[in-house]
Motif scaffolding. Structure first.
Motif, PDB file in Angstrom:
ATOM      1  N   ARG A 225       1.022  -1.294   0.044  1.00  0.00           N
ATOM      2  CA  ARG A 225       0.368   0.030  -0.041  1.00  0.00           C
ATOM      3  C   ARG A 225       0.655   1.433  -0.265  1.00  0.00           C
ATOM      4  O   ARG A 225       0.621   2.566  -1.031  1.00  0.00           O
ATOM      5  CB  ARG A 225      -0.935   0.034   1.667  1.00  0.00           C
ATOM      6  CG  ARG A 225      -1.862   0.958   1.429  1.00  0.00           C
ATOM      7  CD  ARG A 225      -3.037   1.189   2.816  1.00  0.00           C
ATOM      8  NE  ARG A 225      -3.044   2.661   2.793  1.00  0.00           N
ATOM      9  CZ  ARG A 225      -4.139   3.357   2.565  1.00  0.00           C
ATOM     10  NH1 ARG A 225      -5.339   2.285   1.517  1.00  0.00           N
ATOM     11  NH2 ARG A 225      -4.758   3.500   2.662  1.00  0.00           N
ATOM     12  N   ALA A 226       1.665   1.249   0.754  1.00  0.00           N
ATOM     13  CA  ALA A 226       2.626   2.647   0.233  1.00  0.00           C
ATOM     14  C   ALA A 226       3.009   3.013  -0.215  1.00  0.00           C
ATOM     15  O   ALA A 226       4.132   3.073  -1.046  1.00  0.00           O
ATOM     16  CB  ALA A 226       3.726   2.394   2.036  1.00  0.00           C
ATOM     17  N   ARG A 227       4.384   1.579  -0.854  1.00  0.00           N
ATOM     18  CA  ARG A 227       4.905   1.468  -1.958  1.00  0.00           C
ATOM     19  C   ARG A 227       3.943   2.390  -3.014  1.00  0.00           C
ATOM     20  O   ARG A 227       4.815   2.507  -4.252  1.00  0.00           O
ATOM     21  CB  ARG A 227       5.424   0.758  -2.620  1.00  0.00           C
ATOM     22  CG  ARG A 227       6.686   0.682  -2.725  1.00  0.00           C
ATOM     23  CD  ARG A 227       7.355  -1.166  -3.410  1.00  0.00           C
ATOM     24  NE  ARG A 227       8.124  -1.960  -2.126  1.00  0.00           N
ATOM     25  CZ  ARG A 227       8.779  -1.457  -1.376  1.00  0.00           C
ATOM     26  NH1 ARG A 227       9.951  -0.790  -1.678  1.00  0.00           N
ATOM     27  NH2 ARG A 227       9.582  -1.793   0.167  1.00  0.00           N
ATOM     28  N   SER A 228       2.626   1.858  -3.338  1.00  0.00           N
ATOM     29  CA  SER A 228       1.860   2.261  -4.500  1.00  0.00           C
ATOM     30  C   SER A 228       1.573   3.696  -4.406  1.00  0.00           C
ATOM     31  O   SER A 228       0.732   4.113  -5.199  1.00  0.00           O
ATOM     32  CB  SER A 228       1.315   0.736  -4.962  1.00  0.00           C
ATOM     33  OG  SER A 228       0.062   1.011  -3.711  1.00  0.00           O
ATOM     34  N   GLY A 229       1.981   4.333  -3.861  1.00  0.00           N
ATOM     35  CA  GLY A 229       1.546   5.465  -3.343  1.00  0.00           C
ATOM     36  C   GLY A 229       0.288   5.745  -2.517  1.00  0.00           C
ATOM     37  O   GLY A 229      -0.452   6.841  -2.760  1.00  0.00           O
ATOM     38  N   ARG A 230      -0.514   4.704  -2.161  1.00  0.00           N
ATOM     39  CA  ARG A 230      -1.976   4.683  -0.907  1.00  0.00           C
ATOM     40  C   ARG A 230      -2.253   4.973   0.505  1.00  0.00           C
ATOM     41  O   ARG A 230      -2.956   5.031   0.958  1.00  0.00           O
ATOM     42  CB  ARG A 230      -2.370   3.368  -1.243  1.00  0.00           C
ATOM     43  CG  ARG A 230      -2.898   3.593  -2.504  1.00  0.00           C
ATOM     44  CD  ARG A 230      -3.626   1.642  -2.900  1.00  0.00           C
ATOM     45  NE  ARG A 230      -2.564   0.666  -2.628  1.00  0.00           N
ATOM     46  CZ  ARG A 230      -2.737  -0.461  -2.523  1.00  0.00           C
ATOM     47  NH1 ARG A 230      -4.013  -0.264  -1.930  1.00  0.00           N
ATOM     48  NH2 ARG A 230      -2.436  -1.136  -2.376  1.00  0.00           N
ATOM     49  N   GLY A 231      -0.426   5.674   0.922  1.00  0.00           N
ATOM     50  CA  GLY A 231      -0.270   6.362   2.071  1.00  0.00           C
ATOM     51  C   GLY A 231       0.064   5.088   2.696  1.00  0.00           C
ATOM     52  O   GLY A 231       0.463   3.781   2.783  1.00  0.00           O
ATOM     53  N   PRO A 232      -0.026   5.521   4.579  1.00  0.00           N
ATOM     54  CA  PRO A 232       0.740   4.763   4.962  1.00  0.00           C
ATOM     55  C   PRO A 232      -0.782   3.695   5.855  1.00  0.00           C
ATOM     56  O   PRO A 232      -1.703   3.997   5.729  1.00  0.00           O
ATOM     57  CB  PRO A 232       0.686   5.714   6.809  1.00  0.00           C
ATOM     58  CG  PRO A 232      -0.815   6.974   6.468  1.00  0.00           C
ATOM     59  CD  PRO A 232      -0.448   7.126   4.750  1.00  0.00           C
TER      60      PRO A 232
END
Length: 327
Positions: A225-232
């Motif tokens: 999720r973090a790596r794909s730009g969808r946040g923490p």
């Protein structure tokens, strides 16, 4: 993280190797606690959290640790030889002997450092995540904290910052049941620490922190999720420490009688993973392979501490290095 190639091993066996090394290192530290300078906090009982989370990280990712940070450092790829030397204050330690047990850092492995302040590493992980964002990379940062640290203002401020900027950071709360000597039931309002994340607009999850495979699954989803730009994401890992808060003074009188012994019998993360790796459908020699892993880990740790215990006077010229200003 700069870990060795995985080879043909599956993730479960690789995690067992990491957990066995952590256990061997911490058991030796416990035996030597009276002669090691400074305070030491053992990670025994929580090995599956560090191994599971770090198993899904890659080169370029960072993690910020806690005062109970030996396990995180080993899972990140730090060499036990340099860590043992650091605990003895030797100049060949991972921090040149100037950090000790609670301040092990190794930027070459993405390890931003253990931290003597509860929750103190969490803002640092946010800084690493912001750096990744500014540089346009898809690197991820992981912030470890405990149930006690989760109540610190700096941690709550970090949650706000991470959500407002949608930073690529994963908050891992290791709920080991006690903030030093205070039960989580007495210092935390509610039942799930992960539920607190909802108040910040951050997804939260609860996982059995003694189950390395469950931790890996939860961490993988959060890191993706973090790596794909969808946040923490906030992941609460429930795993109990088997020792006291700190070696040398904590007789654990605050724990119910027999609790530590029961946990060792029922919730030992190495025993749980061993059963998975030697159960139905697994190779017939799986148990022997795990025995070899444990033996090799113990031998490497023993050699590391034997060498680290040898007298090594620091150079006087090192007194004013690694500081912001020389006086």
């Amino acid at each position: 993280m700069d870990r060795p190639p995985a080879g043909a091993e599956g993730p479960a066996l690789r995690m067992y190797r990491v957990m066995a090394m952590i256990r061997a290192f911490e058991e030796r530290v416990g035996e030597l606690a009276k002669e090691i300078p400074g305070a030491v906090h053992l990670y025994i009982g929580q090995e599956a959290v560090a191994a599971g989370v770090c198993s899904v990280l890659r080169d370029g990712d960072h993690l910020a640790s806690t005062h109970r940070g030996h396990g995180h450092a080993i899972a990140a790829g730090c060499e036990v030889e340099a860590m043992a030397a650091e605990l003895y204050g030797r100049s060949d330690g991972v921090c040149n002997g100037k950090g000790g047990s609670m301040h092990i850092a190794d930027l070459g492995h993405g390890m931003l450092g253990a931290n003597g302040l509860a929750g103190g590493g969490v803002p640092l992980a946010c800084g690493a995540a912001l750096t990744a964002r500014q540089r346009g990379t898809d690197d991820v940062a992981v912030a470890f904290t405990g149930d006690g640290g989760a109540n610190q203002g700096a941690v709550l401020e970090s949650l706000v910052l991470a959500r407002m900027l949608d930073l690529p950071v994963v908050f891992v709360v290791e709920n080991n049941g006690y903030a030093q000597a205070t039960s989580a039931a007495r210092h935390f309002s509610g039942t799930d620490m992960s539920a607190r994340a909802a108040g910040f607009g951050i997804p939260g999850a609860v996982v059995d922190g003694a189950d390395a495979l469950a931790v890996r699954d939860a961490a993988s989803e959060a890191v993706d999720r973090a790596r794909s730009g969808r946040g923490p994401t906030l992941v609460e890992c429930r795993a109990q420490r088997f020792h006291g808060h700190m070696e040398g003074w904590d007789n654990q009188a605050y724990r119910p009688a027999g609790e530590a012994e029961r946990l060792r019998a029922e919730a030992d993360p190495l025993a749980l993973l061993r059963r998975r790796l030697t159960g139905a459908g697994q190779p017939a020699d799986a148990g022997a392979e795990l025995d070899r892993v444990e033996k090799e880990s113990a031998a490497r740790v023993q050699a590391a501490f034997d060498r680290a215990a040898q007298p090594a006077e620091p150079l006087l010229t090192a007194l004013t290095t690694d500081v912001y200003a020389a006086h």
